[in-house]
Write a protein that holds these residues in place. Structure first.
Motif, PDB file in Angstrom:
ATOM      1  N   GLU A 291       0.832  -1.204   0.000  1.00 23.80           N
ATOM      2  CA  GLU A 291       0.000   0.000   0.000  1.00 23.80           C
ATOM      3  C   GLU A 291       0.866   1.253   0.000  1.00 23.80           C
ATOM      4  OE1 GLU A 291      -3.234   0.382  -0.225  1.00 23.80           O
ATOM      5  OE2 GLU A 291      -3.582  -1.740  -0.479  1.00 23.80           O
ATOM      6  N   LYS A 292       1.967   1.189   0.794  1.00 23.90           N
ATOM      7  CA  LYS A 292       2.866   2.337   0.851  1.00 23.90           C
ATOM      8  C   LYS A 292       3.518   2.600  -0.503  1.00 23.90           C
ATOM      9  CE  LYS A 292       6.865   4.104   3.366  1.00 23.90           C
ATOM     10  NZ  LYS A 292       7.876   3.801   4.425  1.00 23.90           N
ATOM     11  N   ALA A 293       3.997   1.493  -1.146  1.00 23.18           N
ATOM     12  CA  ALA A 293       4.636   1.632  -2.463  1.00 23.18           C
ATOM     13  C   ALA A 293       3.639   2.158  -3.492  1.00 23.18           C
ATOM     14  CB  ALA A 293       5.194   0.276  -2.907  1.00 23.18           C
ATOM     15  N   LYS A 294       2.400   1.663  -3.424  1.00 29.38           N
ATOM     16  CA  LYS A 294       1.365   2.110  -4.358  1.00 29.38           C
ATOM     17  C   LYS A 294       1.095   3.606  -4.171  1.00 29.38           C
ATOM     18  CE  LYS A 294      -3.440   1.196  -5.707  1.00 29.38           C
ATOM     19  NZ  LYS A 294      -4.646   0.392  -5.400  1.00 29.38           N
ATOM     20  N   LYS A 295       1.024   4.021  -2.909  1.00 32.40           N
ATOM     21  CA  LYS A 295       0.781   5.427  -2.617  1.00 32.40           C
ATOM     22  C   LYS A 295       1.920   6.295  -3.137  1.00 32.40           C
ATOM     23  CE  LYS A 295      -0.434   8.502   1.195  1.00 32.40           C
ATOM     24  NZ  LYS A 295      -0.648   8.601   2.658  1.00 32.40           N
ATOM     25  N   GLU A 296       3.181   5.810  -2.945  1.00 36.12           N
ATOM     26  CA  GLU A 296       4.337   6.577  -3.429  1.00 36.12           C
ATOM     27  C   GLU A 296       4.324   6.696  -4.949  1.00 36.12           C
ATOM     28  OE1 GLU A 296       7.664   4.556  -1.873  1.00 36.12           O
ATOM     29  OE2 GLU A 296       7.488   5.403   0.161  1.00 36.12           O
ATOM     30  N   ARG A 297       3.949   5.592  -5.634  1.00 34.57           N
ATOM     31  CA  ARG A 297       3.873   5.648  -7.098  1.00 34.57           C
ATOM     32  C   ARG A 297       2.797   6.634  -7.551  1.00 34.57           C
ATOM     33  NH1 ARG A 297       4.447  -0.048  -6.662  1.00 34.57           N
ATOM     34  NH2 ARG A 297       2.207  -0.313  -6.987  1.00 34.57           N
ATOM     35  N   GLU A 298       1.663   6.619  -6.862  1.00 32.85           N
ATOM     36  CA  GLU A 298       0.589   7.547  -7.224  1.00 32.85           C
ATOM     37  C   GLU A 298       1.027   8.993  -7.011  1.00 32.85           C
ATOM     38  OE1 GLU A 298      -2.672   6.307  -4.853  1.00 32.85           O
ATOM     39  OE2 GLU A 298      -3.229   4.606  -6.158  1.00 32.85           O
ATOM     40  N   GLU A 299       1.732   9.241  -5.871  1.00 32.11           N
ATOM     41  CA  GLU A 299       2.197  10.599  -5.603  1.00 32.11           C
ATOM     42  C   GLU A 299       3.224  11.035  -6.644  1.00 32.11           C
ATOM     43  OE1 GLU A 299       3.629  10.551  -1.674  1.00 32.11           O
ATOM     44  OE2 GLU A 299       1.634  10.586  -0.724  1.00 32.11           O
ATOM     45  N   ALA A 300       4.128  10.092  -7.003  1.00 26.39           N
ATOM     46  CA  ALA A 300       5.144  10.410  -8.014  1.00 26.39           C
ATOM     47  C   ALA A 300       4.476  10.716  -9.362  1.00 26.39           C
ATOM     48  CB  ALA A 300       6.118   9.247  -8.158  1.00 26.39           C
ATOM     49  N   GLN A 301       3.452   9.909  -9.719  1.00 32.99           N
ATOM     50  CA  GLN A 301       2.740  10.132 -10.983  1.00 32.99           C
ATOM     51  C   GLN A 301       2.011  11.467 -10.970  1.00 32.99           C
ATOM     52  OE1 GLN A 301       2.967   8.196 -13.613  1.00 32.99           O
ATOM     53  NE2 GLN A 301       1.691   9.548 -14.835  1.00 32.99           N
ATOM     54  N   LYS A 302       1.427  11.763  -9.797  1.00 33.97           N
ATOM     55  CA  LYS A 302       0.711  13.028  -9.661  1.00 33.97           C
ATOM     56  C   LYS A 302       1.666  14.206  -9.795  1.00 33.97           C
ATOM     57  CE  LYS A 302      -2.337  15.510  -6.478  1.00 33.97           C
ATOM     58  NZ  LYS A 302      -3.002  15.470  -5.149  1.00 33.97           N
ATOM     59  N   LYS A 303       2.838  14.059  -9.138  1.00 35.43           N
ATOM     60  CA  LYS A 303       3.846  15.120  -9.198  1.00 35.43           C
ATOM     61  C   LYS A 303       4.342  15.322 -10.628  1.00 35.43           C
ATOM     62  CE  LYS A 303       8.192  16.565  -7.136  1.00 35.43           C
ATOM     63  NZ  LYS A 303       9.268  16.198  -6.175  1.00 35.43           N
ATOM     64  N   LYS A 304       4.561  14.204 -11.326  1.00 35.05           N
ATOM     65  CA  LYS A 304       5.049  14.268 -12.703  1.00 35.05           C
ATOM     66  C   LYS A 304       4.005  14.944 -13.596  1.00 35.05           C
ATOM     67  CE  LYS A 304       7.089  11.378 -16.314  1.00 35.05           C
ATOM     68  NZ  LYS A 304       7.481  10.002 -16.692  1.00 35.05           N
ATOM     69  N   THR A 305       2.726  14.603 -13.364  1.00 34.39           N
ATOM     70  CA  THR A 305       1.643  15.208 -14.156  1.00 34.39           C
ATOM     71  C   THR A 305       1.594  16.714 -13.927  1.00 34.39           C
ATOM     72  OG1 THR A 305       0.388  13.148 -13.959  1.00 34.39           O
ATOM     73  CG2 THR A 305      -0.819  15.117 -14.628  1.00 34.39           C
ATOM     74  N   GLU A 306       1.749  17.120 -12.650  1.00 33.15           N
ATOM     75  CA  GLU A 306       1.738  18.551 -12.341  1.00 33.15           C
ATOM     76  C   GLU A 306       2.915  19.256 -12.997  1.00 33.15           C
ATOM     77  OE1 GLU A 306       1.707  18.715  -8.148  1.00 33.15           O
ATOM     78  OE2 GLU A 306      -0.414  18.184  -7.938  1.00 33.15           O
ATOM     79  N   GLU A 307       4.100  18.577 -12.971  1.00 37.24           N
ATOM     80  CA  GLU A 307       5.270  19.192 -13.606  1.00 37.24           C
ATOM     81  C   GLU A 307       5.070  19.337 -15.111  1.00 37.24           C
ATOM     82  OE1 GLU A 307       8.468  16.691 -12.548  1.00 37.24           O
ATOM     83  OE2 GLU A 307       8.678  17.486 -10.515  1.00 37.24           O
ATOM     84  N   ASN A 308       4.450  18.330 -15.731  1.00 38.94           N
ATOM     85  CA  ASN A 308       4.165  18.396 -17.176  1.00 38.94           C
ATOM     86  C   ASN A 308       3.199  19.542 -17.468  1.00 38.94           C
ATOM     87  OD1 ASN A 308       5.825  16.244 -17.707  1.00 38.94           O
ATOM     88  ND2 ASN A 308       4.179  14.712 -17.552  1.00 38.94           N
ATOM     89  N   LYS A 309       2.169  19.700 -16.620  1.00 39.37           N
ATOM     90  CA  LYS A 309       1.233  20.802 -16.824  1.00 39.37           C
ATOM     91  C   LYS A 309       1.926  22.144 -16.687  1.00 39.37           C
ATOM     92  CE  LYS A 309      -2.968  18.386 -15.295  1.00 39.37           C
ATOM     93  NZ  LYS A 309      -4.051  18.357 -14.279  1.00 39.37           N
ATOM     94  N   THR A 310       2.817  22.227 -15.655  1.00 36.58           N
ATOM     95  CA  THR A 310       3.558  23.488 -15.448  1.00 36.58           C
ATOM     96  C   THR A 310       4.427  23.788 -16.662  1.00 36.58           C
ATOM     97  OG1 THR A 310       3.596  23.013 -13.090  1.00 36.58           O
ATOM     98  CG2 THR A 310       5.093  24.706 -13.909  1.00 36.58           C
ATOM     99  N   GLU A 311       5.076  22.758 -17.179  1.00 37.74           N
ATOM    100  CA  GLU A 311       5.943  22.922 -18.351  1.00 37.74           C
ATOM    101  C   GLU A 311       5.137  23.362 -19.573  1.00 37.74           C
ATOM    102  OE1 GLU A 311       9.564  23.081 -20.166  1.00 37.74           O
ATOM    103  OE2 GLU A 311       9.085  22.696 -18.059  1.00 37.74           O
ATOM    104  N   GLN A 312       3.949  22.757 -19.728  1.00 34.92           N
ATOM    105  CA  GLN A 312       3.100  23.128 -20.858  1.00 34.92           C
ATOM    106  C   GLN A 312       2.620  24.571 -20.710  1.00 34.92           C
ATOM    107  OE1 GLN A 312      -0.007  20.221 -20.905  1.00 34.92           O
ATOM    108  NE2 GLN A 312       1.319  18.553 -21.626  1.00 34.92           N
ATOM    109  N   ASN A 313       2.302  24.977 -19.504  1.00 35.18           N
ATOM    110  CA  ASN A 313       1.859  26.366 -19.277  1.00 35.18           C
ATOM    111  C   ASN A 313       2.987  27.352 -19.577  1.00 35.18           C
ATOM    112  OD1 ASN A 313      -0.652  25.497 -18.461  1.00 35.18           O
ATOM    113  ND2 ASN A 313      -0.066  25.366 -16.273  1.00 35.18           N
ATOM    114  N   LYS A 314       4.221  26.947 -19.234  1.00 35.51           N
ATOM    115  CA  LYS A 314       5.370  27.826 -19.532  1.00 35.51           C
ATOM    116  C   LYS A 314       5.556  27.961 -21.032  1.00 35.51           C
ATOM    117  CE  LYS A 314       8.028  27.043 -15.350  1.00 35.51           C
ATOM    118  NZ  LYS A 314       9.286  26.532 -14.802  1.00 35.51           N
ATOM    119  N   ASN A 315       5.411  26.820 -21.740  1.00 35.24           N
ATOM    120  CA  ASN A 315       5.557  26.853 -23.196  1.00 35.24           C
ATOM    121  C   ASN A 315       4.458  27.687 -23.850  1.00 35.24           C
ATOM    122  OD1 ASN A 315       7.786  25.246 -22.992  1.00 35.24           O
ATOM    123  ND2 ASN A 315       6.646  23.333 -23.175  1.00 35.24           N
TER     124      ASN A 315
END
Length: 344
Positions: free
Chosen positions: A320-344
């Protein structure tokens, strides 16, 4: 300097970009900190300080001599001719120049102090460099930077600092020369554990807890085994005692006089009765032993069942902990991609 900083900054940006793409492993060391902690550096530094102190004392002696000549000239100036005054002033100027030349020779940029410092410190720096190379290759690092160099590091997370590991590597290398083959194997095993601890501290903590549980179970089993052996020993002693008593009575019966036959008959009756009682006691002891063994076995089964249940629960929690960490990492990556797209 500005050009060098921009080059270093571009290098860091490239490293971070690659790290996001393929998981590049980056670490850093503080060379100044490592040298301060290195086993041989303190001795080399002490030698340099002793030489520097000796040179400073020599310069101080020359300076005192010059000051004394100046004071004498100042006191006797009214009594001296112009030629003598000029001669003494030239002598003082010559001694001052000689002192400055000596000071430059000892403490200048290319002086004896710098040369001997390089001579004494370079072997230690080479050891540090080799230790960093070994750690980088063994732990599969892609880049290891020097925090104390000219490259400016605006932020460096503590978990990427390899300085303490390099110091341990230097200390181990120094000790290995004095170890036997058996001690070397134990040292290598400990080195592997230390590397694993530095790489994944959570895994070491879990392993430590497992080892503690295993040691506790082994102690329980050992205590039970010891108790069973003591009980078995007590039963054997009791059986031996009964046999000895029977043998003693049998011997006494063989030497009994004819006139004591009646008493023997009564004795035999009592002996038979006692033998029957002993057999009953033996049977009761066997039943008690059987019951105790069954209870011990059931208790051991319950403990194993409990340990398996705890292990299963721990595995589920880790998942459960590993699953939660993967979800948080995916969420963080998605937010970073959105931020990058907004900058572009």
């Amino acid at each position: 300097m500005k050009k060098y900083f921009l080059t270093a900054l571009a290098t860091l940006v490239t490293v971070m970009a690659n790290a996001q793409g393929k998981g590049v492993k980056v670490g850093y060391v503080d060379m100044e900190y490592i040298l301060q902690k290195a086993p041989d550096y303190a001795e080399a530094k002490n030698q340099l300080e002793q030489k520097a102190q000796t040179w400073k004392q020599e310069i101080e002696v020359k300076k005192n001599e010059i000051n004394k000549l100046k004071e004498n000239l100042k006191t006797e100036k009214v009594l001296l001719t112009k030629e003598l005054i000029e001669e003494r002033e030239e002598e003082i100027a010559f001694l001052e120049k000689e002192m400055l030349d000596y000071q430059q020779k000892r403490f200048g940029p290319n002086g004896d102090l710098m040369i001997q410092k390089a001579t004494l410190v370079k072997p230690i720096q080479d050891q540090v460099f080799n230790a960093v190379q070994d750690i980088g290759e063994r732990m599969k690092y892609d880049f290891i930077f020097d925090k104390s160099s000219d490259m400016t590091m605006l932020f460096a997370a503590q978990r990427f600092d390899l300085s303490e590991r390099v110091i341990r590597e230097l200390t181990r290398a120094q000790k290995k020369e004095q170890l036997t083959k058996k001690q070397l194997k134990e040292q290598e095993k400990q080195d592997a554990l230390d590397d694993m601890a530095a790489e994944n501290p959570d895994q070491i903590e879990r392993q430590k807890k497992l080892d503690e549980k295993k040691a506790a179970r082994e102690k329980i089993l050992e205590d039970r085994k010891k108790a069973a052996e003591e009980k078995k020993k007590a039963i054997e002693e009791r059986r031996k005692q009964i046999l000895e008593e029977r043998e003693a009575k049998k011997s006494a019966k063989e030497v009994t006089k004819p006139e004591d036959k009646k008493e023997d008959a009564e004795g035999e009756s009592a002996e038979d009765k006692k033998t029957t009682t002993a057999a009953e006691d033996k049977k009761a002891e066997a039943e008690a032993k059987k019951k105790a063994t069954a209870e011990e076995r059931q208790k051991l089964l319950d403990e194993r069942k409990k340990a398996l249940e705890e292990k299963r629960k721990k595995i589920i929690e880790d998942r459960e902990k590993a699953k939660k960490e993967r979800e948080e990492a995916q969420k963080k990556k998605t937010e970073e991609n959105k931020t990058e797209q907004n900058k572009n």
